[in-house]
Write a protein that holds these residues in place. Structure first.
Motif, PDB file in Angstrom:
ATOM      1  N   LEU A  43       0.897  -1.172  -0.063  1.00 28.48           N
ATOM      2  CA  LEU A  43       0.116  -0.134   0.116  1.00 28.48           C
ATOM      3  C   LEU A  43       0.928   1.217  -0.054  1.00 28.48           C
ATOM      4  CD1 LEU A  43      -2.818  -1.006   2.819  1.00 28.48           C
ATOM      5  CD2 LEU A  43      -3.049  -0.811   0.173  1.00 28.48           C
ATOM      6  N   SER A  44       0.722   2.062  -0.836  1.00 26.19           N
ATOM      7  CA  SER A  44       1.161   3.566  -0.765  1.00 26.19           C
ATOM      8  C   SER A  44       0.755   4.339   0.375  1.00 26.19           C
ATOM      9  CB  SER A  44       0.726   4.391  -1.983  1.00 26.19           C
ATOM     10  OG  SER A  44      -0.555   4.727  -1.884  1.00 26.19           O
ATOM     11  N   TYR A  45       1.626   5.222   1.074  1.00 27.52           N
ATOM     12  CA  TYR A  45       1.080   5.944   2.258  1.00 27.52           C
ATOM     13  C   TYR A  45      -0.186   6.658   1.924  1.00 27.52           C
ATOM     14  CZ  TYR A  45       6.019   5.868   3.995  1.00 27.52           C
ATOM     15  OH  TYR A  45       6.896   5.463   4.673  1.00 27.52           O
ATOM     16  N   GLU A  46      -0.390   6.973   0.544  1.00 26.40           N
ATOM     17  CA  GLU A  46      -1.796   7.798   0.349  1.00 26.40           C
ATOM     18  C   GLU A  46      -3.018   6.850   0.612  1.00 26.40           C
ATOM     19  OE1 GLU A  46       0.960   7.689  -1.676  1.00 26.40           O
ATOM     20  OE2 GLU A  46       1.510   9.821  -1.658  1.00 26.40           O
ATOM     21  N   LYS A  81       3.541  13.104   9.621  1.00 27.02           N
ATOM     22  CA  LYS A  81       3.085  14.489   9.499  1.00 27.02           C
ATOM     23  C   LYS A  81       1.885  14.584   8.603  1.00 27.02           C
ATOM     24  CE  LYS A  81       4.741  18.948   8.228  1.00 27.02           C
ATOM     25  NZ  LYS A  81       6.008  19.756   7.871  1.00 27.02           N
ATOM     26  N   VAL A  82       1.399  13.883   7.690  1.00 23.85           N
ATOM     27  CA  VAL A  82       0.075  14.127   7.442  1.00 23.85           C
ATOM     28  C   VAL A  82      -1.147  13.706   8.183  1.00 23.85           C
ATOM     29  CG1 VAL A  82      -1.509  12.930   5.473  1.00 23.85           C
ATOM     30  CG2 VAL A  82       0.780  13.653   4.869  1.00 23.85           C
ATOM     31  N   GLU A 110       9.379  16.160  15.177  1.00 17.51           N
ATOM     32  CA  GLU A 110       8.941  17.237  14.443  1.00 17.51           C
ATOM     33  C   GLU A 110       7.775  17.010  13.532  1.00 17.51           C
ATOM     34  OE1 GLU A 110      12.507  18.919  12.565  1.00 17.51           O
ATOM     35  OE2 GLU A 110      13.170  19.745  14.642  1.00 17.51           O
ATOM     36  N   ALA A 111       7.745  16.006  13.131  1.00 17.97           N
ATOM     37  CA  ALA A 111       6.412  15.636  12.230  1.00 17.97           C
ATOM     38  C   ALA A 111       5.300  15.317  12.912  1.00 17.97           C
ATOM     39  CB  ALA A 111       6.984  14.401  11.418  1.00 17.97           C
TER      40      ALA A 111
END
Length: 318
Positions: A43-46, A81-82, A110-111
């Motif tokens: 699976l992609s991160y998206e 971060k998303v 930081e993310a």
């Protein structure tokens, strides 16, 4: 809100972003070759985010990123971060072997990463090399120090094995105590990928060893995998008993693999493939699969004495 058939609220998802790992631990994947995974199999991160956004909207409050070793997958901090941006209150955690943490801890913090669990099975260089099959201890210890330095909440995980590291239980506890972090001792979970002959040290034996040096009392169990104990000086450590029914009673989690399988229980063979729905952007179907997984989550794991799991733990994140 997601509830299973036993009235448990499911608000925690463990997400394996890769089944690849740079370690070859004897209790997990000692003989697995270093494989390249075709891009289309993962699976992609998206795609992962589309599913997790759905899960968060359904009431999921905690997401733990796992592997394999999650830090071998590129741009993990972007994914974190998303997720953090989508829900600032999300409890975002990571389980790692610690090898890449010295370079990555600050970026991950930081993310939006809040917590990290790091595997530490020994404080001896030669024992670490025996367990992992490569020289790693120095980098892992540096990673622990860096994670603490940048302000991540750190827990250490130790799989205790007879004749290998069971003589280090109090030393590991003292190390964690000195660092100001919790250590959790984990009973080895029998699986067909591990080296033959590895023997579990059970919780009773672990507690007996700790009692040779410290007095402690058991704390009231919260809705999580560990049982926690407090020393007289206030330090808290944990034990994870994956074989016990008590472990299952408070289970609030499901798992998503990198290949797109939703798994309702670690020690259970049943899984549901959600990849096709995500690739077709059929969110309605993905939601149906999610609810089916939760609805059909078993009351307890399928472990039995002398039974060996055929589940590849590096695919499910443990």
């Amino acid at each position: 809100m997601l509830k299973d058939g036993f009235d448990r609220v499911i608000d925690y998802i463990r997400v394996s972003v890769t089944s690849r790992c740079n370690f070859r631990c004897i209790y997990c994947m000692p003989n697995t070759p270093f494989e390249w995974q075709p891009h289309e199999d993962v699976l992609s991160y998206e795609e992962m985010f589309e599913f997790l956004r759905l899960a968060i909207d359904e009431g999921v409050k905690k997401i733990r990123i796992t592997g394999g070793e999650p830090l071998v997958r590129k741009e993990l901090e972007v994914f974190i971060k998303v997720l953090s941006k989508y829900n600032k209150n999300l409890d975002l955690a990571l389980t790692t072997n610690g090898y890449f943490l010295k370079e990555k801890a600050k970026i991950l913090k930081e993310a939006g990463l809040k917590r990290v669990n790091i595997s530490l099975d020994t404080l001896k260089k030669d024992v670490a090399k025996k367990i992992v099959q490569k020289d790693v201890l120095e980098k892992v210890l540096e990673g622990i120090d860096e994670a603490i330095k940048v302000g991540l909440k750190v827990k250490l995980n130790c799989v205790v094995m007879k004749g290998i590291n069971d003589n280090e239980i109090t030393d590991l506890l003292d190390y964690a105590k000195d660092k100001g972090v919790i250590i959790r001792f984990i009973e080895f979970m029998e699986n067909e990928r591990a080296y033959p002959g590895i023997k579990r040290v059970d919780s009773k034996e672990i507690l007996e060893e700790i009692s040779t040096k410290y007095n402690f009392k058991e704390l009231k169990k919260e809705n999580e995998a560990s049982k926690y104990y407090k020393l007289d000086d206030g330090y808290v450590f944990g034990i994870i008993e994956p074989h016990s029914e008590d472990f299952c009673k408070s289970c609030n989690r499901i798992r998503l693999t990198a290949e797109g399988y939703l798994i309702p229980c670690l020690f259970f063979t049943e899984s549901y493939n959600i990849k096709e729905a995500l690739r077709k952007k059929d969110i309605k179907k993905a939601a149906e699969i999610l609810r089916d997984v939760v609805r059909n989550k078993p009351e307890k794991n399928d472990w039995q004495e002398e039974k060996i799991s055929d589940r590849a733990f590096w695919e499910t994140g443990g």
